[in-house]
Design a protein around this motif. Structure first.
Motif, PDB file in Angstrom:
ATOM      1  N   ASP B  95       0.809  -1.215   0.000  1.00  0.00           N
ATOM      2  CA  ASP B  95       0.000   0.000   0.000  1.00  0.00           C
ATOM      3  C   ASP B  95       0.845   1.269   0.000  1.00  0.00           C
ATOM      4  OD1 ASP B  95      -2.602  -1.066  -0.082  1.00  0.00           O
ATOM      5  OD2 ASP B  95      -2.463  -1.628   2.027  1.00  0.00           O
ATOM      6  N   LEU B  96       2.161   1.123   0.129  1.00  0.00           N
ATOM      7  CA  LEU B  96       3.020   2.309   0.106  1.00  0.00           C
ATOM      8  C   LEU B  96       3.009   2.909  -1.299  1.00  0.00           C
ATOM      9  CD1 LEU B  96       6.109   0.858   2.014  1.00  0.00           C
ATOM     10  CD2 LEU B  96       4.445   2.524   2.914  1.00  0.00           C
ATOM     11  N   PRO B  97       2.723   4.206  -1.430  1.00  0.00           N
ATOM     12  CA  PRO B  97       2.773   4.806  -2.762  1.00  0.00           C
ATOM     13  C   PRO B  97       4.192   4.828  -3.324  1.00  0.00           C
ATOM     14  CG  PRO B  97       2.130   6.443  -1.100  1.00  0.00           C
ATOM     15  CD  PRO B  97       2.271   5.146  -0.395  1.00  0.00           C
ATOM     16  N   VAL B  98       4.294   4.605  -4.615  1.00  0.00           N
ATOM     17  CA  VAL B  98       5.592   4.568  -5.300  1.00  0.00           C
ATOM     18  C   VAL B  98       5.452   5.329  -6.621  1.00  0.00           C
ATOM     19  CG1 VAL B  98       7.241   3.036  -6.480  1.00  0.00           C
ATOM     20  CG2 VAL B  98       6.317   2.400  -4.227  1.00  0.00           C
ATOM     21  N   LEU B  99       6.448   6.149  -6.926  1.00  0.00           N
ATOM     22  CA  LEU B  99       6.415   6.890  -8.186  1.00  0.00           C
ATOM     23  C   LEU B  99       6.766   5.972  -9.349  1.00  0.00           C
ATOM     24  CD1 LEU B  99       6.090  10.031  -8.939  1.00  0.00           C
ATOM     25  CD2 LEU B  99       8.533   9.921  -9.383  1.00  0.00           C
ATOM     26  N   VAL B 100       5.964   6.050 -10.411  1.00  0.00           N
ATOM     27  CA  VAL B 100       6.291   5.315 -11.638  1.00  0.00           C
ATOM     28  C   VAL B 100       6.354   6.317 -12.787  1.00  0.00           C
ATOM     29  CG1 VAL B 100       5.344   3.113 -10.873  1.00  0.00           C
ATOM     30  CG2 VAL B 100       3.856   4.716 -12.053  1.00  0.00           C
ATOM     31  N   PRO B 101       7.502   6.447 -13.421  1.00  0.00           N
ATOM     32  CA  PRO B 101       7.655   7.495 -14.438  1.00  0.00           C
ATOM     33  C   PRO B 101       6.976   7.138 -15.753  1.00  0.00           C
ATOM     34  CG  PRO B 101       9.692   6.272 -14.192  1.00  0.00           C
ATOM     35  CD  PRO B 101       8.760   5.738 -13.151  1.00  0.00           C
ATOM     36  N   GLU B 110       3.660  -3.557 -10.902  1.00  0.00           N
ATOM     37  CA  GLU B 110       2.710  -4.677 -10.990  1.00  0.00           C
ATOM     38  C   GLU B 110       3.365  -5.986 -10.548  1.00  0.00           C
ATOM     39  OE1 GLU B 110       1.098  -4.446 -15.026  1.00  0.00           O
ATOM     40  OE2 GLU B 110      -0.795  -3.749 -14.147  1.00  0.00           O
ATOM     41  N   GLU B 111       4.619  -6.167 -10.987  1.00  0.00           N
ATOM     42  CA  GLU B 111       5.335  -7.394 -10.590  1.00  0.00           C
ATOM     43  C   GLU B 111       5.445  -7.515  -9.072  1.00  0.00           C
ATOM     44  OE1 GLU B 111       8.050  -6.901 -14.559  1.00  0.00           O
ATOM     45  OE2 GLU B 111       9.103  -7.001 -12.627  1.00  0.00           O
ATOM     46  N   LEU B 112       5.615  -6.349  -8.412  1.00  0.00           N
ATOM     47  CA  LEU B 112       5.736  -6.334  -6.953  1.00  0.00           C
ATOM     48  C   LEU B 112       4.373  -6.359  -6.255  1.00  0.00           C
ATOM     49  CD1 LEU B 112       8.555  -3.659  -6.900  1.00  0.00           C
ATOM     50  CD2 LEU B 112       8.759  -5.897  -5.759  1.00  0.00           C
ATOM     51  N   GLY B 113       3.303  -6.250  -7.033  1.00  0.00           N
ATOM     52  CA  GLY B 113       1.958  -6.283  -6.437  1.00  0.00           C
ATOM     53  C   GLY B 113       1.571  -5.000  -5.738  1.00  0.00           C
ATOM     54  N   LEU B 114       2.179  -3.858  -6.146  1.00  0.00           N
ATOM     55  CA  LEU B 114       1.874  -2.579  -5.487  1.00  0.00           C
ATOM     56  C   LEU B 114       0.450  -2.117  -5.808  1.00  0.00           C
ATOM     57  CD1 LEU B 114       5.239  -0.648  -5.985  1.00  0.00           C
ATOM     58  CD2 LEU B 114       4.588  -2.324  -4.234  1.00  0.00           C
ATOM     59  N   ARG B 115      -0.125  -1.340  -4.889  1.00  0.00           N
ATOM     60  CA  ARG B 115      -1.522  -0.917  -5.036  1.00  0.00           C
ATOM     61  C   ARG B 115      -1.718   0.598  -5.089  1.00  0.00           C
ATOM     62  NH1 ARG B 115      -2.396  -5.791  -1.551  1.00  0.00           N
ATOM     63  NH2 ARG B 115      -1.848  -4.499   0.250  1.00  0.00           N
ATOM     64  N   GLU B 138       3.017  15.291 -25.362  1.00  0.00           N
ATOM     65  CA  GLU B 138       3.675  13.977 -25.295  1.00  0.00           C
ATOM     66  C   GLU B 138       3.678  13.414 -23.874  1.00  0.00           C
ATOM     67  OE1 GLU B 138       6.729  14.779 -29.071  1.00  0.00           O
ATOM     68  OE2 GLU B 138       7.395  15.121 -27.003  1.00  0.00           O
ATOM     69  N   GLN B 139       3.749  14.317 -22.870  1.00  0.00           N
ATOM     70  CA  GLN B 139       3.718  13.800 -21.493  1.00  0.00           C
ATOM     71  C   GLN B 139       2.366  13.136 -21.203  1.00  0.00           C
ATOM     72  OE1 GLN B 139       4.398  16.523 -18.146  1.00  0.00           O
ATOM     73  NE2 GLN B 139       2.368  17.455 -18.353  1.00  0.00           N
ATOM     74  N   TYR B 140       1.269  13.779 -21.674  1.00  0.00           N
ATOM     75  CA  TYR B 140      -0.040  13.163 -21.419  1.00  0.00           C
ATOM     76  C   TYR B 140      -0.156  11.840 -22.174  1.00  0.00           C
ATOM     77  CZ  TYR B 140      -1.026  17.813 -19.594  1.00  0.00           C
ATOM     78  OH  TYR B 140      -0.962  18.981 -18.895  1.00  0.00           O
ATOM     79  N   ALA B 141       0.388  11.808 -23.384  1.00  0.00           N
ATOM     80  CA  ALA B 141       0.352  10.562 -24.163  1.00  0.00           C
ATOM     81  C   ALA B 141       1.117   9.457 -23.439  1.00  0.00           C
ATOM     82  CB  ALA B 141       0.954  10.799 -25.553  1.00  0.00           C
ATOM     83  N   MET B 142       2.209   9.848 -22.775  1.00  0.00           N
ATOM     84  CA  MET B 142       2.983   8.854 -22.027  1.00  0.00           C
ATOM     85  C   MET B 142       2.214   8.361 -20.802  1.00  0.00           C
ATOM     86  SD  MET B 142       6.812   9.182 -20.394  1.00  0.00           S
ATOM     87  CE  MET B 142       6.465  10.483 -19.229  1.00  0.00           C
ATOM     88  N   PHE B 143       1.530   9.284 -20.117  1.00  0.00           N
ATOM     89  CA  PHE B 143       0.852   8.902 -18.876  1.00  0.00           C
ATOM     90  C   PHE B 143      -0.473   8.173 -19.118  1.00  0.00           C
ATOM     91  CE2 PHE B 143       3.209  12.689 -16.940  1.00  0.00           C
ATOM     92  CZ  PHE B 143       4.194  11.883 -16.396  1.00  0.00           C
ATOM     93  N   GLU B 144      -1.054   8.385 -20.294  1.00  0.00           N
ATOM     94  CA  GLU B 144      -2.393   7.821 -20.539  1.00  0.00           C
ATOM     95  C   GLU B 144      -2.437   6.314 -20.289  1.00  0.00           C
ATOM     96  OE1 GLU B 144      -4.126   8.972 -24.244  1.00  0.00           O
ATOM     97  OE2 GLU B 144      -6.069   8.109 -23.718  1.00  0.00           O
ATOM     98  N   PRO B 145      -1.545   5.524 -20.919  1.00  0.00           N
ATOM     99  CA  PRO B 145      -1.618   4.076 -20.654  1.00  0.00           C
ATOM    100  C   PRO B 145      -1.181   3.714 -19.229  1.00  0.00           C
ATOM    101  CG  PRO B 145       0.257   4.603 -22.080  1.00  0.00           C
ATOM    102  CD  PRO B 145      -0.538   5.849 -21.950  1.00  0.00           C
ATOM    103  N   VAL B 146      -0.305   4.511 -18.634  1.00  0.00           N
ATOM    104  CA  VAL B 146       0.128   4.217 -17.262  1.00  0.00           C
ATOM    105  C   VAL B 146      -1.073   4.302 -16.316  1.00  0.00           C
ATOM    106  CG1 VAL B 146       1.605   4.936 -15.335  1.00  0.00           C
ATOM    107  CG2 VAL B 146       2.467   5.124 -17.689  1.00  0.00           C
ATOM    108  N   VAL B 147      -1.793   5.424 -16.413  1.00  0.00           N
ATOM    109  CA  VAL B 147      -2.928   5.634 -15.505  1.00  0.00           C
ATOM    110  C   VAL B 147      -4.031   4.614 -15.810  1.00  0.00           C
ATOM    111  CG1 VAL B 147      -4.671   7.270 -14.721  1.00  0.00           C
ATOM    112  CG2 VAL B 147      -2.353   8.081 -15.270  1.00  0.00           C
ATOM    113  N   ALA B 148      -4.290   4.403 -17.103  1.00  0.00           N
ATOM    114  CA  ALA B 148      -5.368   3.474 -17.474  1.00  0.00           C
ATOM    115  C   ALA B 148      -5.076   2.066 -16.966  1.00  0.00           C
ATOM    116  CB  ALA B 148      -5.558   3.478 -18.995  1.00  0.00           C
ATOM    117  N   ALA B 153      -5.886  -2.208 -12.955  1.00  0.00           N
ATOM    118  CA  ALA B 153      -5.329  -3.178 -12.000  1.00  0.00           C
ATOM    119  C   ALA B 153      -5.803  -2.897 -10.576  1.00  0.00           C
ATOM    120  CB  ALA B 153      -3.802  -3.141 -12.075  1.00  0.00           C
ATOM    121  N   GLY B 154      -6.686  -1.879 -10.417  1.00  0.00           N
ATOM    122  CA  GLY B 154      -7.235  -1.586  -9.092  1.00  0.00           C
ATOM    123  C   GLY B 154      -6.340  -0.726  -8.223  1.00  0.00           C
TER     124      GLY B 154
END
Lengths: 317, 317
Positions: B95-101, B110-115, B138-148, B153-154
């Motif tokens: 449950d610890l928040p982690v930055l993903v660029p 995801e491999e670590l099962g982070l939430r 381009e930044q929004y284009a990069m983040f779009e699939p990350v956030v989605a 994945a909940g």
């Protein structure tokens, strides 16, 4: 990554509804600041400091304290400093506020022809005894002739109330006790009360509650000043709360000069630069030039035994 | 004068009318703080830091950043730190928040099962190019699939918007530009926006104007966090303004950990201790133990190459 090319030398101006157009920054660095520094600064540097602060646009610069040299060796050269300021600035120097601890100090202020003095009282019994060797009643008895004579001589009289938000021996200080002290000093004839958070422990709700209680006791915001120390990093948030309440005079010291004699901390008064950055950002006129204050702090710093703590100063120097 | 006997370890509690009963302190020291320190702290110390901060009662501790080691060498051991935290804390570590660029970082989360993940966007074109090597689009284009993907994945998704109050290259940043960035990130599916004053230049009227504009764009205070750096000493006054406005989540780092990479200043994030002192004084519940945070900072300090800058920490350590 290359160096930033457009680094800001001042904040973006965005007004906050309800705030005043103008605020008075009352500079206490040469007195409260230097009094609490370990280093003893030469008289010529003190004179230069006051002159530079005036040139930076500060409307009030408390120049020194006419206290017995034994008690505050840092300011033992008060008469020399004031004499030099009169020589250099002429009659204008006589409007600089100066602390007078007692009638003896007032005698010296009168001899110099000064027109603005300040007395330094305590809100708590313990600090009155420790700092003045007097009970609270005895402190008022001591100040009564000082204030009466100063007013009779046509001087302005500021009264400091120290330990308004906490006392290093007594701990918490009830708001009512501060109101009683403020009421007594104003009844003696002071024309401005500076509410001192001497050990920097106050928080915004406490500031608002004290101001409400003072207003209810007949002391409106326009006779009040907030004197915040940044010991716990609360000073600017507290000033911000007082500004929204209606207070328009705030005490600061250039660079955050000074220490706290009752806490293990090198942090002194709220820094002039940190306050002016905020007020510049709020579009509130102070007449103070931030670059000129930063330059003054940078000029003074080599005469101290530590680096100045103001965040804005350190970012801009 | 003898030493004070009743020195305060906490403020006098005086509530301020209209403020909330509870505030969320979001600790970013292990990520934003350590990322901006010159010293590279060993993985075991990072793990100990996160554990101590959790024990001190901090509800959110952003543990690290799953960024490519080449870009942030200080956090090159992110996978090792997270692995150790899962070993020691079990499922709770997820449950610890982690930055993903980017998506690569999300793969590892995801491999670590982070939430709970965070993405780091810019409000300005120049900083997007300098920090991400991308235009704003381009930044929004990069983040779009990350956030989605994260949402699918909940996971919870926090979105940082940096340079909200000023940019070291562009200077002033219009409020509308920040609103546009915030709106885009929330439309992608983020559930919280952290408004970064990355270079610490903001002042209270600017904070209020930005919050008003975000509210008007359909982003209420309860999805917003303020992420203040104390470069110019404005952080707590700005937090105070945001708190009165209705924001109840504030980002801090223990001891004021971190520096400002775009200003000549050793001052980092708003210090956890300075905020908790204020909130304790206001009678606002955070669940955080001030003495435990101070003890954590004191434990960490020897691993850094400078003294921590938090005023409250320095007064209490």
């Amino acid at each position: 990554m290359t160096e930033p090319t457009g680094a800001q030398r001042g904040p973006q101006v965005v007004r906050e509804p309800g705030l005043p157009d103008r605020v008075t920054v009352y500079e206490v660095g040469p007195r409260d600041g230097l009094q609490n520094e370990d280093a003893v600064v030469p008289a010529a540097v003190k004179v230069g400091l006051v002159e530079r602060l005036l040139d930076a646009g500060l409307p009030y610069v408390e120049a020194t304290s006419l206290v017995h040299p034994r008690w505050v060796p840092q300011l033992a050269d008060a008469a020399e400093v004031l004499g030099a300021l009169v020589d250099r600035l002429g009659d204008r120097a006589r409007d600089l506020p100066v602390l007078v601890p007692n009638e003896r100090g007032l005698d010296r202020a009168e001899e110099l022809g000064l027109r603005h003095v300040a007395v330094f009282a305590s809100a708590t019994e313990t600090f009155a005894r420790r700092n003045l060797n007097r009970s609270l009643d005895e402190q008022y008895a001591m100040f009564e002739p000082v204030v009466a004579r100063a007013r009779a001589a046509g001087m302005r009289v500021r009264a400091y109330v120290s330990m308004c938000f906490g006392d290093p021996w007594e701990g918490h200080v009830p708001v009512e006790q501060v109101v009683a002290a403020g009421r007594r000093l104003m009844d003696l004839g002071a024309d401005q009360l500076s509410l001192g958070d001497t050990i920097g422990v106050g928080t915004p709700g406490h500031v608002i509650a004290l101001l409400d209680a003072l207003n209810a006791a007949g002391l409106p915001d326009d006779v009040l000043a907030l004197h915040a120390h940044d010991t716990y990093g609360q000073a600017l948030a507290n000033v911000s709360a007082a500004l929204r309440h209606g207070v328009t005079t705030f005490d600061t010291s250039a660079g955050g000069l000074g220490g706290c004699p009752y806490a293990e901390s090198a942090t002194g008064n709220l820094a002039t630069e940190d306050l002016v950055w905020m007020l510049d950002g709020l579009g509130i006129d102070t007449g103070v030039s931030l670059p000129a204050v930063v330059a003054t702090s940078a000029w003074l710093e080599p005469h101290l035994d530590h680096e100045l703590t103001s965040r804005t100063y350190r970012a801009l120097r």
